[in-house]
Design an enzyme around this catalytic site. Structure first.
Site, PDB file in Angstrom:
ATOM      1  N   ARG A 148      -2.919 -36.681 -46.503  1.00 53.28           N
ATOM      2  CA  ARG A 148      -1.665 -37.357 -46.889  1.00 53.28           C
ATOM      3  C   ARG A 148      -0.483 -36.393 -46.876  1.00 53.28           C
ATOM      4  O   ARG A 148       0.650 -36.777 -46.614  1.00 53.28           O
ATOM      5  CB  ARG A 148      -1.785 -37.954 -48.301  1.00 53.28           C
ATOM      6  CG  ARG A 148      -2.664 -39.181 -48.388  1.00 53.28           C
ATOM      7  CD  ARG A 148      -2.373 -39.924 -49.696  1.00 53.28           C
ATOM      8  NE  ARG A 148      -3.443 -40.825 -50.081  1.00 53.28           N
ATOM      9  CZ  ARG A 148      -3.575 -42.080 -49.620  1.00 53.28           C
ATOM     10  NH1 ARG A 148      -2.720 -42.568 -48.767  1.00 53.28           N
ATOM     11  NH2 ARG A 148      -4.576 -42.834 -50.033  1.00 53.28           N
TER      12      ARG A 148
ATOM     13  N   GLY B 191       0.108 -44.911 -49.373  1.00 51.28           N
ATOM     14  CA  GLY B 191       0.496 -44.414 -48.053  1.00 51.28           C
ATOM     15  C   GLY B 191       1.975 -44.239 -47.806  1.00 51.28           C
ATOM     16  O   GLY B 191       2.375 -43.449 -46.948  1.00 51.28           O
TER      17      GLY B 191
ATOM     18  N   ASP C 105      -3.878 -41.406 -45.049  1.00 52.61           N
ATOM     19  CA  ASP C 105      -5.075 -40.610 -45.351  1.00 52.61           C
ATOM     20  C   ASP C 105      -6.290 -41.010 -44.531  1.00 52.61           C
ATOM     21  O   ASP C 105      -6.312 -42.045 -43.877  1.00 52.61           O
ATOM     22  CB  ASP C 105      -5.441 -40.767 -46.826  1.00 52.61           C
ATOM     23  CG  ASP C 105      -6.091 -42.128 -47.108  1.00 52.61           C
ATOM     24  OD1 ASP C 105      -5.559 -43.152 -46.636  1.00 52.61           O
ATOM     25  OD2 ASP C 105      -7.145 -42.161 -47.765  1.00 52.61           O
TER      26      ASP C 105
ATOM     27  N   LYS D  67       0.633 -51.361 -35.300  1.00 52.73           N
ATOM     28  CA  LYS D  67      -0.391 -51.393 -34.245  1.00 52.73           C
ATOM     29  C   LYS D  67      -0.522 -52.833 -33.776  1.00 52.73           C
ATOM     30  O   LYS D  67      -1.374 -53.562 -34.284  1.00 52.73           O
ATOM     31  CB  LYS D  67      -1.750 -50.994 -34.841  1.00 52.73           C
ATOM     32  CG  LYS D  67      -2.027 -49.538 -34.945  1.00 52.73           C
ATOM     33  CD  LYS D  67      -3.491 -49.377 -35.376  1.00 52.73           C
ATOM     34  CE  LYS D  67      -3.685 -48.146 -36.187  1.00 52.73           C
ATOM     35  NZ  LYS D  67      -5.021 -48.078 -36.782  1.00 52.73           N
TER      36      LYS D  67
ATOM     37  N   THR E 135      -2.831 -57.289 -45.143  1.00 52.53           N
ATOM     38  CA  THR E 135      -2.283 -56.778 -46.408  1.00 52.53           C
ATOM     39  C   THR E 135      -0.855 -57.293 -46.618  1.00 52.53           C
ATOM     40  O   THR E 135      -0.496 -57.758 -47.703  1.00 52.53           O
ATOM     41  CB  THR E 135      -2.291 -55.236 -46.415  1.00 52.53           C
ATOM     42  OG1 THR E 135      -3.608 -54.782 -46.118  1.00 52.53           O
ATOM     43  CG2 THR E 135      -1.846 -54.671 -47.748  1.00 52.53           C
TER      44      THR E 135
ATOM     45  N   ASP F 241      -1.316 -52.977 -39.623  1.00 53.50           N
ATOM     46  CA  ASP F 241      -2.454 -52.911 -38.710  1.00 53.50           C
ATOM     47  C   ASP F 241      -2.878 -54.350 -38.384  1.00 53.50           C
ATOM     48  O   ASP F 241      -2.303 -54.980 -37.508  1.00 53.50           O
ATOM     49  CB  ASP F 241      -3.547 -52.104 -39.414  1.00 53.50           C
ATOM     50  CG  ASP F 241      -4.765 -51.825 -38.569  1.00 53.50           C
ATOM     51  OD1 ASP F 241      -4.667 -51.907 -37.346  1.00 53.50           O
ATOM     52  OD2 ASP F 241      -5.824 -51.511 -39.136  1.00 53.50           O
ATOM     53  N   THR F 242      -3.829 -54.921 -39.101  1.00 58.09           N
ATOM     54  CA  THR F 242      -4.176 -56.329 -38.873  1.00 58.09           C
ATOM     55  C   THR F 242      -3.089 -57.253 -39.423  1.00 58.09           C
ATOM     56  O   THR F 242      -2.979 -58.399 -39.011  1.00 58.09           O
ATOM     57  CB  THR F 242      -5.490 -56.698 -39.586  1.00 58.09           C
ATOM     58  OG1 THR F 242      -5.306 -56.541 -40.997  1.00 58.09           O
ATOM     59  CG2 THR F 242      -6.639 -55.834 -39.116  1.00 58.09           C
ATOM     60  N   GLY F 243      -2.299 -56.753 -40.383  1.00 63.67           N
ATOM     61  CA  GLY F 243      -1.249 -57.561 -40.999  1.00 63.67           C
ATOM     62  C   GLY F 243      -1.728 -58.317 -42.233  1.00 63.67           C
ATOM     63  O   GLY F 243      -0.924 -58.951 -42.923  1.00 63.67           O
TER      64      GLY F 243
ATOM     65  N   ASP G 228       3.527 -48.026 -44.921  1.00 63.43           N
ATOM     66  CA  ASP G 228       3.210 -46.959 -43.957  1.00 63.43           C
ATOM     67  C   ASP G 228       2.860 -47.529 -42.589  1.00 63.43           C
ATOM     68  O   ASP G 228       3.379 -47.090 -41.573  1.00 63.43           O
ATOM     69  CB  ASP G 228       2.079 -46.055 -44.485  1.00 63.43           C
ATOM     70  CG  ASP G 228       0.836 -46.829 -44.941  1.00 63.43           C
ATOM     71  OD1 ASP G 228       0.827 -48.085 -44.874  1.00 63.43           O
ATOM     72  OD2 ASP G 228      -0.132 -46.174 -45.371  1.00 63.43           O
TER      73      ASP G 228
HETATM   74  P1  5GP Z   1      -3.785 -54.170 -42.588  1.00 65.71           P
HETATM   75  O1  5GP Z   1      -4.004 -55.097 -43.725  1.00 65.71           O
HETATM   76  O2  5GP Z   1      -2.471 -54.366 -41.866  1.00 65.71           O
HETATM   77  O3  5GP Z   1      -4.947 -54.177 -41.626  1.00 65.71           O
HETATM   78  O4  5GP Z   1      -3.860 -52.724 -43.179  1.00 65.71           O
HETATM   79  C1  5GP Z   1      -2.815 -52.071 -43.756  1.00 65.71           C
HETATM   80  C2  5GP Z   1      -3.315 -50.825 -44.438  1.00 65.71           C
HETATM   81  O5  5GP Z   1      -4.470 -50.251 -43.807  1.00 65.71           O
HETATM   82  C3  5GP Z   1      -2.269 -49.738 -44.370  1.00 65.71           C
HETATM   83  O6  5GP Z   1      -1.375 -49.819 -45.441  1.00 65.71           O
HETATM   84  C4  5GP Z   1      -3.116 -48.469 -44.401  1.00 65.71           C
HETATM   85  O7  5GP Z   1      -3.362 -48.114 -45.733  1.00 65.71           O
HETATM   86  C5  5GP Z   1      -4.414 -48.857 -43.738  1.00 65.71           C
HETATM   87  N1  5GP Z   1      -4.433 -48.443 -42.318  1.00 65.71           N
HETATM   88  C6  5GP Z   1      -4.359 -49.228 -41.236  1.00 65.71           C
HETATM   89  N2  5GP Z   1      -4.380 -48.515 -40.096  1.00 65.71           N
HETATM   90  C7  5GP Z   1      -4.459 -47.210 -40.482  1.00 65.71           C
HETATM   91  C8  5GP Z   1      -4.497 -45.976 -39.755  1.00 65.71           C
HETATM   92  O8  5GP Z   1      -4.445 -45.869 -38.516  1.00 65.71           O
HETATM   93  N3  5GP Z   1      -4.579 -44.848 -40.512  1.00 65.71           N
HETATM   94  C9  5GP Z   1      -4.637 -44.870 -41.873  1.00 65.71           C
HETATM   95  N4  5GP Z   1      -4.724 -43.697 -42.505  1.00 65.71           N
HETATM   96  N5  5GP Z   1      -4.594 -46.021 -42.582  1.00 65.71           N
HETATM   97  C10 5GP Z   1      -4.504 -47.179 -41.892  1.00 65.71           C
END
Ligand code: 5GP
Length: 176
Positions: A165, A44, A159, A131, A107, A103-105, A100
């Site tokens: 992308r 991403g 994506d 977010k 990762t 989101d939940t954090g 990129d």
């Molecule tokens: P987390 O572990 O913070 O929930 O997720 C991080 C990963 O989820 C980001 O690197 C991305 O690849 C994917 N992701 C989270 N939210 C979005 C979104 O709104 N759109 C897209 N395309 N990917 C997202």
């Protein structure tokens, strides 16, 4: 671009370019004289890191790490896998993670914990999008492009099932 017609624009290519330049200049000021590695999280961040790197007038290194947390689903499982590791050790280097979206954090939590075991001089996080509504763990964000609401965004590297992308702006899919 025909693909772009399927999307509603959230941040235009110009808005992104301006914000990325500002973030680059901030990193440039903070890392002058330091051994800096920009660490892009695949896939991403591929457009973001290429623009960001060109906005930083310092002799930096670029590396990538491939992480997968979602599989085919759009919800984070919290189970993170390294699909492709760094090409060089980061011991004693100053690392800026280029992501990129947080989101939940989950990762980033995994990546920050993993990188700490490799003894870098420092680790900071630069993310284009955040977010906060979806946060499940507190992640310190050092450089933030834009805060967004809880919507699934695509474009500029992000994506939906590997599509979008290459769209030059960030948007959300139009309904219907
Ligand atoms: P987390 O572990 O913070 O929930 O997720 C991080 C990963 O989820 C980001 O690197 C991305 O690849 C994917 N992701 C989270 N939210 C979005 C979104 O709104 N759109 C897209 N395309 N990917 C997202």
């Amino acid at each position: 671009m025909k693909l772009a017609q399927e999307l509603e624009i959230l941040f235009s290519a110009d808005q992104i370019a301006q914000r990325v330049r500002e973030m680059g200049k901030q990193i440039e000021r903070d890392y002058d004289g330091k051994d800096l590695v920009l660490l892009g999280v695949l896939k991403g961040s591929f457009l973001f890191i290429s623009d960001l790197a060109r906005s930083i007038d310092l002799p930096l290194a670029v590396d990538f790490i491939g992480l997968s947390s979602y599989g085919e689903a759009t919800e984070s499982s919290g189970v993170v896998k390294i699909t492709s590791d760094l090409s060089k050790p980061i011991e004693k280097k100053h690392v800026v993670i280029v992501e990129d979206i947080v989101d939940t954090g989950l990762t980033m939590r995994y990546l920050l914990d993993n990188l700490a075991t490799r003894h870098p001089a420092s680790v900071k996080l630069c993310t284009l999008l955040h977010k906060p509504a979806r946060a499940r763990t507190k992640i310190p964000i050092d450089y933030l492009g834009f805060q967004i609401e809880d919507r699934f965004v695509v474009g500029y590297g992000l994506d939906a099932g590997e599509k979008y992308r290459n769209v030059p702006f960030i948007g959300v899919k139009k309904h219907g």
